[in-house]
Structure formats: structure tokens, C-alpha cells
Design a protein around this motif. Sequence first.
Motif, PDB file in Angstrom:
ATOM      1  N   ALA A 149     -10.842  13.687  -0.605  1.00 54.74           N
ATOM      2  CA  ALA A 149     -11.088  14.433   0.430  1.00 54.74           C
ATOM      3  C   ALA A 149     -12.381  13.891   0.876  1.00 54.74           C
ATOM      4  CB  ALA A 149     -10.975  15.853   0.294  1.00 54.74           C
ATOM      5  N   ASP A 150     -13.116  13.163   0.345  1.00 54.98           N
ATOM      6  CA  ASP A 150     -14.523  12.685   0.730  1.00 54.98           C
ATOM      7  C   ASP A 150     -14.403  11.202   0.973  1.00 54.98           C
ATOM      8  OD1 ASP A 150     -16.237  12.155  -2.607  1.00 54.98           O
ATOM      9  OD2 ASP A 150     -14.010  11.441  -1.617  1.00 54.98           O
ATOM     10  N   GLY A 151     -13.140  10.733   1.138  1.00 55.82           N
ATOM     11  CA  GLY A 151     -12.832   9.316   1.458  1.00 55.82           C
ATOM     12  C   GLY A 151     -12.897   8.196   0.522  1.00 55.82           C
ATOM     13  N   THR A 152     -13.162   8.992  -0.861  1.00 53.10           N
ATOM     14  CA  THR A 152     -13.456   7.671  -1.620  1.00 53.10           C
ATOM     15  C   THR A 152     -12.182   7.571  -2.596  1.00 53.10           C
ATOM     16  OG1 THR A 152     -13.869   9.454  -3.560  1.00 53.10           O
ATOM     17  CG2 THR A 152     -15.729   8.359  -2.280  1.00 53.10           C
ATOM     18  N   ASN A 153     -11.880   6.571  -3.456  1.00 56.03           N
ATOM     19  CA  ASN A 153     -10.846   6.358  -3.918  1.00 56.03           C
ATOM     20  C   ASN A 153      -9.616   6.144  -3.533  1.00 56.03           C
ATOM     21  OD1 ASN A 153      -9.232   6.076  -6.583  1.00 56.03           O
ATOM     22  ND2 ASN A 153      -9.209   8.170  -6.808  1.00 56.03           N
ATOM     23  N   VAL A 154      -9.538   4.978  -2.559  1.00 55.16           N
ATOM     24  CA  VAL A 154      -8.246   4.798  -1.563  1.00 55.16           C
ATOM     25  C   VAL A 154      -7.299   4.198  -2.510  1.00 55.16           C
ATOM     26  CG1 VAL A 154      -7.394   3.489   0.304  1.00 55.16           C
ATOM     27  CG2 VAL A 154      -9.670   4.650   0.479  1.00 55.16           C
ATOM     28  N   GLN A 155      -5.959   4.684  -2.522  1.00 56.64           N
ATOM     29  CA  GLN A 155      -4.675   4.034  -3.086  1.00 56.64           C
ATOM     30  C   GLN A 155      -3.818   3.786  -2.278  1.00 56.64           C
ATOM     31  OE1 GLN A 155      -4.069   5.350  -6.828  1.00 56.64           O
ATOM     32  NE2 GLN A 155      -5.867   5.877  -7.515  1.00 56.64           N
ATOM     33  N   ARG A 156      -3.114   2.618  -2.541  1.00 57.39           N
ATOM     34  CA  ARG A 156      -1.805   2.376  -1.937  1.00 57.39           C
ATOM     35  C   ARG A 156      -0.416   3.063  -2.387  1.00 57.39           C
ATOM     36  NH1 ARG A 156      -0.732  -3.419   1.107  1.00 57.39           N
ATOM     37  NH2 ARG A 156       1.613  -3.012   1.661  1.00 57.39           N
ATOM     38  N   MET A 157       0.060   3.609  -1.645  1.00 61.16           N
ATOM     39  CA  MET A 157       1.463   4.158  -2.179  1.00 61.16           C
ATOM     40  C   MET A 157       2.559   3.378  -1.978  1.00 61.16           C
ATOM     41  SD  MET A 157       0.642   7.167  -3.757  1.00 61.16           S
ATOM     42  CE  MET A 157      -0.957   7.038  -4.454  1.00 61.16           C
ATOM     43  N   THR A 158       2.754   2.776  -0.947  1.00 56.90           N
ATOM     44  CA  THR A 158       3.885   2.001  -0.639  1.00 56.90           C
ATOM     45  C   THR A 158       3.815   0.381  -0.500  1.00 56.90           C
ATOM     46  OG1 THR A 158       3.583   2.297   1.894  1.00 56.90           O
ATOM     47  CG2 THR A 158       5.089   3.959   0.521  1.00 56.90           C
ATOM     48  N   ASP A 159       4.484  -0.408  -0.701  1.00 56.68           N
ATOM     49  CA  ASP A 159       4.379  -1.724  -0.965  1.00 56.68           C
ATOM     50  C   ASP A 159       5.187  -2.697   0.105  1.00 56.68           C
ATOM     51  OD1 ASP A 159       6.573  -2.283  -3.837  1.00 56.68           O
ATOM     52  OD2 ASP A 159       6.708  -1.477  -1.859  1.00 56.68           O
ATOM     53  N   GLN A 160       5.605  -2.019   0.953  1.00 53.76           N
ATOM     54  CA  GLN A 160       6.824  -2.863   1.785  1.00 53.76           C
ATOM     55  C   GLN A 160       7.141  -2.218   2.892  1.00 53.76           C
ATOM     56  OE1 GLN A 160      10.918  -3.721   0.113  1.00 53.76           O
ATOM     57  NE2 GLN A 160      10.259  -2.434  -1.460  1.00 53.76           N
ATOM     58  N   GLY A 161       7.836  -2.913   3.935  1.00 56.94           N
ATOM     59  CA  GLY A 161       8.450  -1.948   4.901  1.00 56.94           C
ATOM     60  C   GLY A 161       7.457  -1.487   5.783  1.00 56.94           C
ATOM     61  N   TYR A 162       8.234  -0.356   6.465  1.00 57.26           N
ATOM     62  CA  TYR A 162       7.274   0.283   7.691  1.00 57.26           C
ATOM     63  C   TYR A 162       7.448   1.738   7.126  1.00 57.26           C
ATOM     64  CZ  TYR A 162       6.365   1.782  12.630  1.00 57.26           C
ATOM     65  OH  TYR A 162       5.884   2.311  13.597  1.00 57.26           O
ATOM     66  N   ALA A 163       6.171   2.390   6.717  1.00 57.10           N
ATOM     67  CA  ALA A 163       5.978   3.653   6.033  1.00 57.10           C
ATOM     68  C   ALA A 163       5.164   4.731   6.867  1.00 57.10           C
ATOM     69  CB  ALA A 163       5.631   3.344   4.376  1.00 57.10           C
ATOM     70  N   VAL A 164       5.590   5.772   7.203  1.00 61.07           N
ATOM     71  CA  VAL A 164       4.864   6.489   8.036  1.00 61.07           C
ATOM     72  C   VAL A 164       5.050   8.113   7.569  1.00 61.07           C
ATOM     73  CG1 VAL A 164       4.505   5.036  10.168  1.00 61.07           C
ATOM     74  CG2 VAL A 164       6.677   6.462   9.713  1.00 61.07           C
ATOM     75  N   SER A 165       4.373   8.913   8.410  1.00 60.95           N
ATOM     76  CA  SER A 165       4.788  10.504   8.208  1.00 60.95           C
ATOM     77  C   SER A 165       4.592  11.043   6.901  1.00 60.95           C
ATOM     78  CB  SER A 165       5.980  10.846   8.857  1.00 60.95           C
ATOM     79  OG  SER A 165       6.296  10.103  10.064  1.00 60.95           O
ATOM     80  N   PRO A 166       3.444  10.808   6.283  1.00 62.02           N
ATOM     81  CA  PRO A 166       3.332  11.493   4.748  1.00 62.02           C
ATOM     82  C   PRO A 166       3.526  13.079   4.930  1.00 62.02           C
ATOM     83  CG  PRO A 166       1.394  10.713   5.412  1.00 62.02           C
ATOM     84  CD  PRO A 166       2.278  10.260   6.476  1.00 62.02           C
ATOM     85  N   ALA A 167       4.053  13.705   3.834  1.00 56.82           N
ATOM     86  CA  ALA A 167       3.990  15.121   3.888  1.00 56.82           C
ATOM     87  C   ALA A 167       3.807  15.378   2.427  1.00 56.82           C
ATOM     88  CB  ALA A 167       5.135  15.820   4.621  1.00 56.82           C
ATOM     89  N   TRP A 168       2.852  16.262   2.046  1.00 58.93           N
ATOM     90  CA  TRP A 168       2.531  16.862   0.821  1.00 58.93           C
ATOM     91  C   TRP A 168       3.346  17.951   0.370  1.00 58.93           C
ATOM     92  CZ3 TRP A 168      -2.218  13.711  -0.404  1.00 58.93           C
ATOM     93  CH2 TRP A 168      -2.318  13.464  -2.029  1.00 58.93           C
TER      94      TRP A 168
END
Lengths: 243, 456
Positions: free
Chosen positions: B341-360
Motif C-alpha cells: 500500500a506504500d507503492g513498493t514490491n510491485v509484482q506482476r500477476m498475469t502473464d498473457q492476454g488482456y487482464a483487467v478489473s481486479p477484485a480482492w
Amino acid sequence: MKQQLKWVTLMVALGAVMLLSACHKKTPPPPPPPPPPAAEPTASITANPNTIDKGQSTTLTWQTTNATDVSIEGIGAVQANGSQQVTPTDSTTYTLSAKGPGGAQQATTRVTVNQPPPPPPPQPTATEEELFSQNIKDIYFEYDKSDIRPDQQAAIQGDVDFLKQHPNIQFTVEGHCDERGSTEYNLALGDSRATSVKNALVQGGIPAQNIKTISYGKEKPFCTEHTEACWQENRRGHFVYNK
Amino acid sequence: MLGSTAASQMTVSSVRPRFLLSALLLTALTLPCFAQDWIKTGTGLGVEKVRLAAADFKPSTQDAKDAQLLQTFNETLWNDLSNAGIFDMVSKSFYPLGQIGTPADVKFEAWNSPPANAAMLAFGNLGTSGNSMTVQGWLYDVKNVNSPQVLGKQYQDAATTDAARMTAHKFADEIIFRLGGGIQGICESQIYFVSRRSGHKEIWGMDYDGNNQHQITHLGSISLSPRISPDGSRVAFSSLTKAGWEILVYSMELNRLVSFPRFGGTNLSPAWSPDGTKLAFSSSRSGDPEIYVVDYSGAGLKRMTNYHGPDVSPAWNRKTGAEIAWVSGRTGLPQIYTMEADGTNVQRMTDQGYAVSPAWSPNGEFLLFSWIRHYGPGAPGGYDIYIMDLATKQIVQLTHEEGQNDFPYWSPDGRHIVYQSNRSGREEIWTMLADGTQQRQLTSSGSNTQPNWSWK
């Protein structure tokens, strides 16, 4: 004897003169009778034709009787009877005034002048707006991209050239996307497209303060068919003249 | 067809890699025979799916109003319980004859043996007196003849269909809480969404079951991305104003917009932190859309991302508030990322295609998102809802190539998902259980999109 003859001759001559002058001499007229009461003047005036187009002429014709002082308003003193050509610029009523010992009389005639339609008022801003829409080209984008394609550089340059000739024009670049993909992402992508076009224009020398940007994402499409042609039509930076 | 509808607790194995997501509810499902991965999810407390009978409530007075109120009450109660996702409802055709309205009416053997084979029985009565309505409801464990009462409630309200509906929702929630492992029911929750039926895209609200659809904003422009605050008092959304796209906040208590700062640029997709004190959103105020966080008061604006490419659609970890998922186009097509939540530790979750609209998910363990997994010419993929287990990064597909499905959002109990789909020919709001079953259409009037479920 000679003296007597002279005198007789003279007397005869005198007598002849007297006789002669008596023949030629008018009889002194009797004193004029008191004048009868004067007749009222009459007056009439016409115009032919009585409807003209502006720039054409018409002929006024008038008659009066028993008038010593005849005038037409706008012309001045005129003869008792007469005609005159006039070229009024607006519809006019001509008034003939006839004054005489017996009184005064007036007559009028109206000449209608048809005005030509007024010239269109000068509209310099409409002309500028027309020039804008005739000369400005929208910029088209690849799918999911906001960078300026090489085949769009010429359009950018053309837009820069036109805007430099009209440095007072204020306008907005709208960023649009095709129907595929997500509402939110497309609004962000549309914003990037509008900014990309603005940056290219500013680099070309157009003042940034003349350029507003707004994104419409896929909310205001130019066409709605589900074809590649329509999708390309929608992927654009669209220029709008700000009045 | 794979079938496994026995009342007892049979697990259904998924056809492809098996998922053993820890502490999951094992649901008995009837599945079509796709070669699909199906996820098992739910309360996480090992509670079995209960075999529940819900008898129509009996009128307790002779008033003519009773019939209509009872119809609304009974329909609502049945729908609430059968859609809860945790019951195996006993079909009404197996119920013994005769109405029951009070404990004295209950004949246990008729309920706890075949054909009914119920474990639990809900029953009661409804009556009116003047403008007042009284409802008595019980939940009985019919296998425990000596001490059957699990729940006994009495409700008093106005004698209106709206009050009858609300009372049924309350009673259903009580049953769900008791029998669903202590998780609050969702029968009184609200769904907020965007509808264009008034001629402009505005923010609307409705009951979780699609009843009571009502317009909230009347701005006459384009209003999108509603997000209700955790305490239910305010809706944040994005709207096209004269100044451009701004985050606006509407107070549900005051019934009007309340002030919120302008940030410049294009401002989109607001998201409340789970403690209600902050909003994350996307802003292009710096020239490129990035993720920002600001206090609800409008103070303390902080920029979270700093990378060329559109960054949009933030979603907080609802359990901890310590992470944010979002969508970034920094590598090209949009992909899902997470960061602290402070902007650090960016991780990519999807590796292909067109991915949008995350909901936790409310328990912090799963991420829903919308994905065109196989994007590109020659491999036109569906546009479907997927769920990812964050611990293992395993991904399961929930909708299956029917129309375009987007904007998934969790119910507060973590058992249901609301989303938008155009499979009916037009964009509408749908719900389903978190395992992809029981897909139901909630709206049918006009174009309806971007649903958001309340937090309670």
C-alpha cells in the motif's frame, strides 16, 4: 399766301395726326371691375411606376390649377404642371403643394422602393472554424497503443502547419478507443492518446495553452459495427474547435 | 453430466489439476462435463451443506392483507435461502401436507425421514392488525426432537410488501448466520451499478436480489465506476464534469454530492480502503495515468506508481488494507499487478492476454479478474471472469465463453460474485456463486454495467 398755306398744312397735319392717333389709340379701358373671389387651387400628382427596385428611377407627373406657388417636398419649387424623373433610395411619399390666391391644396403619391437583400454579415470565426474542420486531420492509433504511428506523422505535420498559420485557434483533442476491452482501461488509454497528440503538436511548436485534452474511452464511438474498419475508425485523437 | 447431488457431503473432484485450497467448504455440485478447472470455495470452516426445509409461513390473522404480504414474504425467504450457496434445499413437493405456523404444528417424523430427509426446518406465521404486521419465525433441528429450537424470532413492522420483504431478508440472514459457520448473511446487502436507462449513464442501487432498482445520481453526464464506502454511507464514483473526469462522492445520508478535491487530469476508478479512511484512484494529473492514494478528507495525496503506460482500476486487499492490486499497460496489453500500500514490491500477476478489473476477496486470499486469456488474431479468446489463489497463483475460469464478462466483485460473505455480462444480447448485471455455478441475471432494463457489492 405761303404763310397761310403752312398753317393750313400744319393744321391738316395735326388734324391727320389727331385722326390717326385717334384710330390707333385704344379706348381707355373702363376701370376694371372688382375681381371676382379667386378659385381654389387644384393639385394632383402621380408616379410612374410607383414601385421600383433600389437604383431605378420613376417619373413624377403633376398638374395644378389656380396656383401661383407650386412645390414638391424634397424637390423644391416647380412649375404649375410638369414632370420630373426621381431616383429615391427608400420608399418615399411625394407631397405636391399648390398655393394660390384661392387657398392651398396638397396631393401625394407614394413610391415604394424594394430594397435588395442585405449582404450576409461578415463571420470571420465561422470561416476560421470551417477552415479548421477542412484542414485538420484526426490522428489514428494502433490497438492498445497511444504512441503516434509512423503513418500518422504526415497528418501531425499538416495539423502543425495549419495551426501555426492560425495561432489564435483554441481546440480540444479527444482520446477515443474502440468498443473492445474494459470501460476503465479505455478511459485511461484514451487519456494517453489525447496527451500523445498534444505532446506531438507542442513539439511541433504549437503553444500548450491552446490545447485542451479529454478522454472519452469507448463512451462516445464514431461508429458501432463490430468490424476492424469501425474499430480503427474509433481509435483516434479527435480535434474539436473551441469557440 | 457429472452428478453428485446426494444430500450427504460428497466432494466433487475437478477434472483437471485438483485444488486443495486450505480450509474450504466442499460443495456438492452438479457440473456439466467440461474439461474445466472448478474451484471450491466458501466459508472456510468445514461446515457441511445443510439439508434445509423452509415451509411457507401461515397466516395468523384473518386480514385480507395477509395473503399478499405472505406471498412476498414466502417468495423472498425461499429465494434468500436457496441462493445462499450453503443449503441443500428440500423440495417443497416432499413436504408433509398441511400448513404449519407454530411449534405445536410440527410433526418431526414427517420432516426428518424420507422423502423429506430434512436436517433443519424453518417455519412460522405472519399476521396483521391495522397497519402493523407481526411475524414469528423458528428454525428447528428436526433430528433433535427433545431440544429442537435453534432460533426463535418475532418481528414487528408496517403491513407493507416492502416491510414483508425486509423481514424475510432479516430472518433468512439469521438462519444463514446460524447454519453457515457464523458468517453474516447478505440478504440485506445492496448492489450499486451504472445504468443508462434514464438516457445517461448514472449511478443506481438495488437490493442484492435485484429488487428495488433505483436511481441515485441525476447528473446528466457520464458517471461510472461506483464504489460504496465500507460503512455504506457514501458512494465514490468517476464522472465527466465541465472540468473533465473527476472523482465525486455522493452521501447516501444527505442524498447529495459532498465536496471532494479536484486533482486535474483524468481521474478514474476510485476504491475505498477497508477501514474507510482512504481512497485509491487513477489520475493523469502528471500527464500519464498513475495510481494515487488520498485520505478521505482529500488531504495527503500520495502517488503510488511511476511508470509510463496507463495505470487504472486499483483494488485494496480487503482483509488487511496493506496491498493494492491494479491494472497496468506498462508492457503493452493491460495486466494485473499487486504492490504494497506504500507503492513498493510491485509484482506482476498475469502473464498473457488482456487482464483487467481486479477484485480482492473479503478473506484476502483470492483475486477475481476479467481476462481475454488468448488475445490476438487467430486465437480469439473469450472475455471471462477468472479467480486466482494468491498463495499458489493457481487460476481457475468461472464463466465460459458466453458473451463478454467483466467487472466482477465479491459479496461481503465471499460466497457470491456479481459481474456484468452481455450474453443476453445487452450488457446486464449477473450474479453467481464463487465456484461459477448458479449464474443468474439480475437486471433486464436498459444497459447495466460495473456492479459493486456493499461491504455488509
